[in-house]
Write a protein that holds these residues in place. Sequence first.
Motif, PDB file in Angstrom:
ATOM      1  N   THR A 145      -7.121 -15.809   8.015  1.00  0.00           N
ATOM      2  CA  THR A 145      -7.026 -15.971   9.453  1.00  0.00           C
ATOM      3  C   THR A 145      -6.791 -14.611  10.102  1.00  0.00           C
ATOM      4  OG1 THR A 145      -5.835 -17.018  11.254  1.00  0.00           O
ATOM      5  CG2 THR A 145      -4.560 -16.530   9.318  1.00  0.00           C
ATOM      6  N   VAL A 146      -7.495 -14.356  11.193  1.00  0.00           N
ATOM      7  CA  VAL A 146      -7.334 -13.077  11.883  1.00  0.00           C
ATOM      8  C   VAL A 146      -6.173 -13.147  12.864  1.00  0.00           C
ATOM      9  CG1 VAL A 146      -9.715 -12.356  11.619  1.00  0.00           C
ATOM     10  CG2 VAL A 146      -9.072 -13.737  13.594  1.00  0.00           C
ATOM     11  N   GLN A 147      -5.633 -14.330  13.067  1.00  0.00           N
ATOM     12  CA  GLN A 147      -4.509 -14.472  13.983  1.00  0.00           C
ATOM     13  C   GLN A 147      -3.271 -13.766  13.458  1.00  0.00           C
ATOM     14  OE1 GLN A 147      -4.306 -18.737  14.140  1.00  0.00           O
ATOM     15  NE2 GLN A 147      -5.392 -18.795  16.090  1.00  0.00           N
ATOM     16  N   VAL A 148      -3.104 -13.756  12.149  1.00  0.00           N
ATOM     17  CA  VAL A 148      -1.956 -13.122  11.522  1.00  0.00           C
ATOM     18  C   VAL A 148      -2.494 -11.969  10.673  1.00  0.00           C
ATOM     19  CG1 VAL A 148       0.011 -13.449   9.985  1.00  0.00           C
ATOM     20  CG2 VAL A 148      -0.735 -15.314  11.454  1.00  0.00           C
ATOM     21  N   PRO A 149      -2.274 -10.725  11.099  1.00  0.00           N
ATOM     22  CA  PRO A 149      -2.829  -9.593  10.347  1.00  0.00           C
ATOM     23  C   PRO A 149      -2.112  -9.386   9.014  1.00  0.00           C
ATOM     24  CG  PRO A 149      -1.477  -8.807  12.156  1.00  0.00           C
ATOM     25  CD  PRO A 149      -1.543 -10.298  12.288  1.00  0.00           C
ATOM     26  N   PHE A 150      -2.880  -8.890   8.045  1.00  0.00           N
ATOM     27  CA  PHE A 150      -2.320  -8.578   6.733  1.00  0.00           C
ATOM     28  C   PHE A 150      -1.376  -7.399   6.879  1.00  0.00           C
ATOM     29  CE2 PHE A 150      -2.344  -6.584   2.541  1.00  0.00           C
ATOM     30  CZ  PHE A 150      -2.058  -7.677   1.747  1.00  0.00           C
ATOM     31  N   PRO A 151      -0.173  -7.456   6.271  1.00  0.00           N
ATOM     32  CA  PRO A 151       0.770  -6.343   6.396  1.00  0.00           C
ATOM     33  C   PRO A 151       0.234  -5.094   5.704  1.00  0.00           C
ATOM     34  CG  PRO A 151       1.658  -8.054   4.957  1.00  0.00           C
ATOM     35  CD  PRO A 151       0.359  -8.559   5.491  1.00  0.00           C
ATOM     36  N   ARG A 152       0.169  -4.014   6.447  1.00  0.00           N
ATOM     37  CA  ARG A 152      -0.316  -2.741   5.914  1.00  0.00           C
ATOM     38  C   ARG A 152       0.819  -1.723   5.941  1.00  0.00           C
ATOM     39  NH1 ARG A 152      -4.933  -4.163   3.790  1.00  0.00           N
ATOM     40  NH2 ARG A 152      -6.346  -5.227   5.187  1.00  0.00           N
ATOM     41  N   PRO A 153       1.466  -1.496   4.795  1.00  0.00           N
ATOM     42  CA  PRO A 153       2.590  -0.554   4.777  1.00  0.00           C
ATOM     43  C   PRO A 153       2.118   0.892   4.852  1.00  0.00           C
ATOM     44  CG  PRO A 153       2.145  -1.333   2.574  1.00  0.00           C
ATOM     45  CD  PRO A 153       1.222  -2.095   3.497  1.00  0.00           C
ATOM     46  N   GLU A 154       2.966   1.737   5.438  1.00  0.00           N
ATOM     47  CA  GLU A 154       2.662   3.160   5.489  1.00  0.00           C
ATOM     48  C   GLU A 154       2.919   3.805   4.128  1.00  0.00           C
ATOM     49  OE1 GLU A 154       4.790   4.954   8.704  1.00  0.00           O
ATOM     50  OE2 GLU A 154       3.995   3.519  10.157  1.00  0.00           O
ATOM     51  N   THR A 155       3.887   3.299   3.407  1.00  0.00           N
ATOM     52  CA  THR A 155       4.189   3.805   2.063  1.00  0.00           C
ATOM     53  C   THR A 155       3.968   2.673   1.066  1.00  0.00           C
ATOM     54  OG1 THR A 155       6.514   3.197   2.301  1.00  0.00           O
ATOM     55  CG2 THR A 155       5.913   5.436   2.926  1.00  0.00           C
ATOM     56  N   PRO A 156       3.663   3.010  -0.176  1.00  0.00           N
ATOM     57  CA  PRO A 156       3.426   1.956  -1.169  1.00  0.00           C
ATOM     58  C   PRO A 156       4.681   1.104  -1.397  1.00  0.00           C
ATOM     59  CG  PRO A 156       2.750   4.106  -2.008  1.00  0.00           C
ATOM     60  CD  PRO A 156       3.457   4.337  -0.715  1.00  0.00           C
ATOM     61  N   THR A 157       4.487  -0.194  -1.457  1.00  0.00           N
ATOM     62  CA  THR A 157       5.586  -1.109  -1.729  1.00  0.00           C
ATOM     63  C   THR A 157       5.578  -1.476  -3.213  1.00  0.00           C
ATOM     64  OG1 THR A 157       4.186  -2.982  -1.147  1.00  0.00           O
ATOM     65  CG2 THR A 157       5.568  -2.073   0.606  1.00  0.00           C
ATOM     66  N   ALA A 158       6.625  -2.123  -3.654  1.00  0.00           N
ATOM     67  CA  ALA A 158       6.749  -2.483  -5.072  1.00  0.00           C
ATOM     68  C   ALA A 158       5.619  -3.402  -5.518  1.00  0.00           C
ATOM     69  CB  ALA A 158       8.093  -3.146  -5.329  1.00  0.00           C
ATOM     70  N   CYS A 159       5.175  -4.285  -4.637  1.00  0.00           N
ATOM     71  CA  CYS A 159       4.105  -5.204  -5.024  1.00  0.00           C
ATOM     72  C   CYS A 159       2.771  -4.474  -5.203  1.00  0.00           C
ATOM     73  CB  CYS A 159       3.978  -6.341  -4.018  1.00  0.00           C
ATOM     74  SG  CYS A 159       3.671  -5.813  -2.338  1.00  0.00           S
ATOM     75  N   ARG A 160       2.628  -3.314  -4.562  1.00  0.00           N
ATOM     76  CA  ARG A 160       1.408  -2.513  -4.729  1.00  0.00           C
ATOM     77  C   ARG A 160       1.487  -1.625  -5.964  1.00  0.00           C
ATOM     78  NH1 ARG A 160      -2.491  -3.386  -0.461  1.00  0.00           N
ATOM     79  NH2 ARG A 160      -1.280  -4.520   1.055  1.00  0.00           N
ATOM     80  N   THR A 161       2.680  -1.134  -6.265  1.00  0.00           N
ATOM     81  CA  THR A 161       2.824  -0.215  -7.396  1.00  0.00           C
ATOM     82  C   THR A 161       2.950  -0.932  -8.733  1.00  0.00           C
ATOM     83  OG1 THR A 161       5.208  -0.083  -7.006  1.00  0.00           O
ATOM     84  CG2 THR A 161       3.848   1.619  -5.989  1.00  0.00           C
ATOM     85  N   SER A 162       3.523  -2.132  -8.763  1.00  0.00           N
ATOM     86  CA  SER A 162       3.625  -2.898 -10.014  1.00  0.00           C
ATOM     87  C   SER A 162       3.288  -4.362  -9.755  1.00  0.00           C
ATOM     88  CB  SER A 162       5.024  -2.758 -10.620  1.00  0.00           C
ATOM     89  OG  SER A 162       5.991  -3.160  -9.679  1.00  0.00           O
TER      90      SER A 162
END
Length: 162
Positions: free
Chosen positions: A5-22
């Motif tokens: 859904t485009v109504q709720v944008p996907f969270p885009r962090p400025e720095t890598p989060t734990a879910c992105r790194t592992s």
Amino acid sequence: MNTPTVQVPFPRPETPTACRTSPALFTHEPGDTDRERTAKARKVCSVCPLAPTCLTWALANPDEVPTGIWAGTTALQRGILRARLANRLGTNWVTGLAALEQARRKRTAALRTDPLTVQQSRIVHLDREFNGPLPKRIRPLAPEQQAVNRQRLLAALTDKAA
């Protein structure tokens, strides 16, 4: 799979989060018995600054997140939360939630461009100090929930009259 859904944008962090790194830490299939890994993932999510927006996105896009830990919740927990939201806000709860989030973002952006003056900040501080925090807003029930509650009350009244 449906498109997000485009109504709720996907969270885009400025720095890598734990879910992105592992990402392996956050995999969770139904029936997964590795409670230690699940508990660790939920603990990591609990301190993530993106957890509220991540949860909103995960709730609004059930087809995109059928498994895994998202904002500290499992798929089963997200299903329960979706049911509660639909019960409380009606079947079109995603639109209402998106509108609330958009209004919050606008208020935040306005404060960045037009911050309170020192005098206004002092007044706000004194008000909180003497009167305490503002009471939480009580959100009105969705029309669908009002109808369900009305039916339950009428059924209870007719049972007692009999």
